[in-house]
Write an enzyme that holds these catalytic residues in place. Structure first.
Site, short mmCIF file in Angstrom:
data_model
loop_
_atom_site.label_atom_id
_atom_site.label_comp_id
_atom_site.label_asym_id
_atom_site.label_seq_id
_atom_site.Cartn_x
_atom_site.Cartn_y
_atom_site.Cartn_z
N TYR A 293 0.85 -1.18 0.00
CA TYR A 293 0.00 0.00 0.00
C TYR A 293 0.89 1.24 0.00
O TYR A 293 1.46 1.61 1.02
CB TYR A 293 -0.93 0.01 1.21
N PHE B 84 -12.84 -5.58 0.41
CA PHE B 84 -13.93 -4.94 -0.34
C PHE B 84 -15.28 -5.29 0.32
O PHE B 84 -16.22 -5.71 -0.35
CB PHE B 84 -13.90 -5.39 -1.81
N PRO B 85 -15.40 -5.09 1.64
CA PRO B 85 -16.61 -5.55 2.35
C PRO B 85 -17.83 -4.66 2.14
O PRO B 85 -18.94 -5.09 2.43
CB PRO B 85 -16.17 -5.52 3.82
N LEU B 86 -17.64 -3.44 1.66
CA LEU B 86 -18.76 -2.50 1.61
C LEU B 86 -19.64 -2.62 0.38
O LEU B 86 -20.69 -1.99 0.31
CB LEU B 86 -18.23 -1.05 1.71
#
Length: 280
Positions: free
Chosen positions: A63, A208-210
């Site tokens: 990142y 990417f849980p949203l």
């Protein structure tokens, strides 16, 4: 599986964490490349997350690359007792939005040493292999990881974006405590992997849980959100919390307002019928 009563904590080995954590990926530049544009705000978001009860922070050497781990340390070091920092290695970053698996043992070894230095720790709480490199036997990739565990530089190991067979292959080489695969209300490709982790006592950390699924689901989600005076994103997170008790959530954001919204999702406990309606 639907749990009867929502458990808000989970134990990774002997580390008890709140199931709603924070993912650092968004605290970088465009394309997850370079420093976060407003670094002062990035520091505040991380500090506020911990103030709100987050004690599980997920980052990675890729990142930035490297900038996010440094930001985490600058914001939170010295780390308060009980704060678990998870990081990952195993990807090269040629440029913005470019991700290339690199399972070369030397690359992994350097990744571990770099993370220890940037996070300012003697031991990484949870180190995760970001991707299995198809060009390198996983046994070779994990040699420096096994050594780092033996040397006390890594406490626990996890893996990311893997099949059940790959999990088993890694488990034959060393113990793991977590799996991090893409999974959300609208994308359940890795259902089999989630079920395997639940049955075998491994944490499942959806990235990417949203995402809340296709447009056809929006009306259903919105009616439930209205009942709880919640956002679509909060309902997507609440659904994941109810889906399996070993799911640890790491939604990320650059916004202090969205951070507070995400954390409040843990207060929403969907009924079984609401969960089933969303699951169809």
């Amino acid at each position: 599986m639907v749990t009867e009563k929502l458990n808000l904590t989970y134990k990774i080995g002997d580390l008890e964490v709140n199931r709603l954590g924070f993912g650092g990926m968004q605290l970088t530049g465009k394309g997850v490349w370079g420093e976060v544009p407003d670094r002062e705000n990035g520091l505040k978001v991380l500090q506020r997350a911990v103030e709100l009860g987050v004690n599980f922070i997920d980052t990675a050497d890729s990142y930035g690359p490297y900038t996010n781990e440094k930001l985490v340390a600058d914001a939170l070091h010295p780390y308060k007792d009980g704060l678990v920092i998870a990081t990952k290695s195993g990807l090269e970053r040629p440029g913005p939005d470019e991700w290339v698996p690199n399972g070369d043992p030397d690359h992994i070894r350097k990744g571990i040493e770099g993370s220890l230095e940037r996070l300012q720790v003697d031991q990484i709480d949870l180190w995760q292999l970001h991707r299995i490199d198809s060009k390198v036997p996983v046994r070779e990739t994990l040699e420096p990881v096994i050594k780092a565990v033996e040397d006390g530089k890594i406490k626990y190991v996890g893996i990311s974006e893997v099949t059940v067979d790959q999990i088993k292959e890694v488990q034959d080489l060393l113990p793991i405590v977590s799996v991090q695969n893409r999974y959300n209300l609208g994308d359940r490709e890795w259902e089999e992997v989630l079920d395997y982790t639940t049955e075998n006592g491994l944490a499942f950390i959806p990235w990417f849980p949203l995402a809340s699924g296709p447009d056809k689901m929006q009306e259903k989600i919105e009616s439930i959100a209205k009942k709880y005076d919640a956002t679509t994103a909060q309902i997507a997170l609440a659904w994941l919390m109810k889906r399996a008790e070993n799911i640890l959530l790491i939604p990320g954001t650059k916004s202090l307002e969205h951070l507070e919204e995400n954390i409040k999702a843990a207060e929403i406990e969907l009924t079984d019928s609401e969960f089933e309606a969303l699951s169809k």
